[in-house]
Design an enzyme around this catalytic site. Structure first.
Site, PDB file in Angstrom:
ATOM      1  N   VAL A  82       0.869  -1.176   0.000  1.00  0.00           N
ATOM      2  CA  VAL A  82       0.000   0.000   0.000  1.00  0.00           C
ATOM      3  C   VAL A  82       0.903   1.222   0.000  1.00  0.00           C
ATOM      4  O   VAL A  82       1.958   1.229   0.624  1.00  0.00           O
ATOM      5  CB  VAL A  82      -0.976   0.016   1.201  1.00  0.00           C
ATOM      6  CG1 VAL A  82      -2.035  -1.061   1.054  1.00  0.00           C
ATOM      7  CG2 VAL A  82      -0.256  -0.135   2.514  1.00  0.00           C
ATOM      8  N   SER A  83       0.486   2.257  -0.720  1.00  0.00           N
ATOM      9  CA  SER A  83       1.305   3.456  -0.861  1.00  0.00           C
ATOM     10  C   SER A  83       1.201   4.376   0.335  1.00  0.00           C
ATOM     11  O   SER A  83       2.113   5.125   0.625  1.00  0.00           O
ATOM     12  CB  SER A  83       0.903   4.224  -2.118  1.00  0.00           C
ATOM     13  OG  SER A  83       1.084   3.418  -3.244  1.00  0.00           O
ATOM     14  N   SER A  84       0.073   4.346   1.030  1.00  0.00           N
ATOM     15  CA  SER A  84      -0.098   5.241   2.172  1.00  0.00           C
ATOM     16  C   SER A  84      -0.691   4.460   3.333  1.00  0.00           C
ATOM     17  O   SER A  84      -1.281   3.397   3.157  1.00  0.00           O
ATOM     18  CB  SER A  84      -1.000   6.419   1.805  1.00  0.00           C
ATOM     19  OG  SER A  84      -2.273   5.955   1.440  1.00  0.00           O
ATOM     20  N   GLN A 143      -4.477   3.392   3.348  1.00  0.00           N
ATOM     21  CA  GLN A 143      -5.015   2.381   2.447  1.00  0.00           C
ATOM     22  C   GLN A 143      -5.185   1.071   3.211  1.00  0.00           C
ATOM     23  O   GLN A 143      -4.425   0.765   4.117  1.00  0.00           O
ATOM     24  CB  GLN A 143      -4.083   2.167   1.251  1.00  0.00           C
ATOM     25  CG  GLN A 143      -4.124   3.297   0.252  1.00  0.00           C
ATOM     26  CD  GLN A 143      -3.223   3.009  -0.941  1.00  0.00           C
ATOM     27  OE1 GLN A 143      -2.142   2.474  -0.794  1.00  0.00           O
ATOM     28  NE2 GLN A 143      -3.681   3.382  -2.118  1.00  0.00           N
TER      29      GLN A 143
END
Length: 186
Positions: free
Chosen positions: A11-13, A16
């Protein structure tokens, strides 16, 4: 040889939901990175690469969760399949075993190129949106770590010779942020 099914999630952040990527998929272990796809130094990906054995299957939601560009995607798929590890991409419905047909290799290249292209479009739209917001005066960027008064104090103390690492700790900023404040006069 039948091995384990091992999930990889990225997940990028932090907001998420990582569980969404492999829901309703049976895996015996999951490795989760909270990092950008363009960052090739992902600790959980490295752990997964060390953990998997011949006969295992690595399950990933989609190609763009494993890598952001085609070269990295190909390298990772090849690294895994050469060790006898299958890799399964759920969204694309593709499985790679190392004994893949030319058509499977073409699909890897095409789907990987589409993921890379999609990422480039997102970045371009993001830049355009920021530029438009700046024109309207609605975009101010990230909130500064220090007030103007704190920044001035920081500069004075650094100029006076106080250790920069100590100043960074005291002002609760990274050393890189400290150096950015020392390079600018605003």
């Amino acid at each position: 040889m039948q091995g384990h099914r091992i999930g990889y999630v990225r997940v990028s952040s932090f907001d998420q939901n990582p569980e969404r990527q492999l829901e309703q998929t049976q895996v015996s272990k999951v490795f989760t990175d909270k990092a950008s796809g363009k960052d090739t130094q992902r600790p959980q990906l490295e752990a997964l690469l060390s953990f998997v054995r011949e006969g295992d299957t690595v399950v990933v939601h989609s190609m763009d969760r494993l890598a952001r560009n085609l070269d990295d995607l190909r390298r990772l798929v090849q690294k895994l399949t050469q060790r006898g590890v299958r890799i399964e991409f759920l969204k694309e419905g593709l499985v790679f075993t190392g004994e893949d047909s030319p058509m499977a290799n073409l699909m890897l290249s095409v789907m990987g190129a589409f993921a890379e292209f999609e990422r480039a479009l997102i970045r371009e739209r993001q830049r355009e949106g920021i530029a438009l917001a700046k024109q309207r005066g609605a975009y101010r960027g990230r909130k500064k770590a220090l007030s103007d008064e704190q920044a001035a104090t920081l500069r004075q103390r650094a100029t006076a010779g106080e250790p920069k690492a100590q100043l960074a700790r005291e002002f609760n900023i990274s050393r890189e942020t400290l150096y950015q404040y020392l390079r600018t006069d605003d």
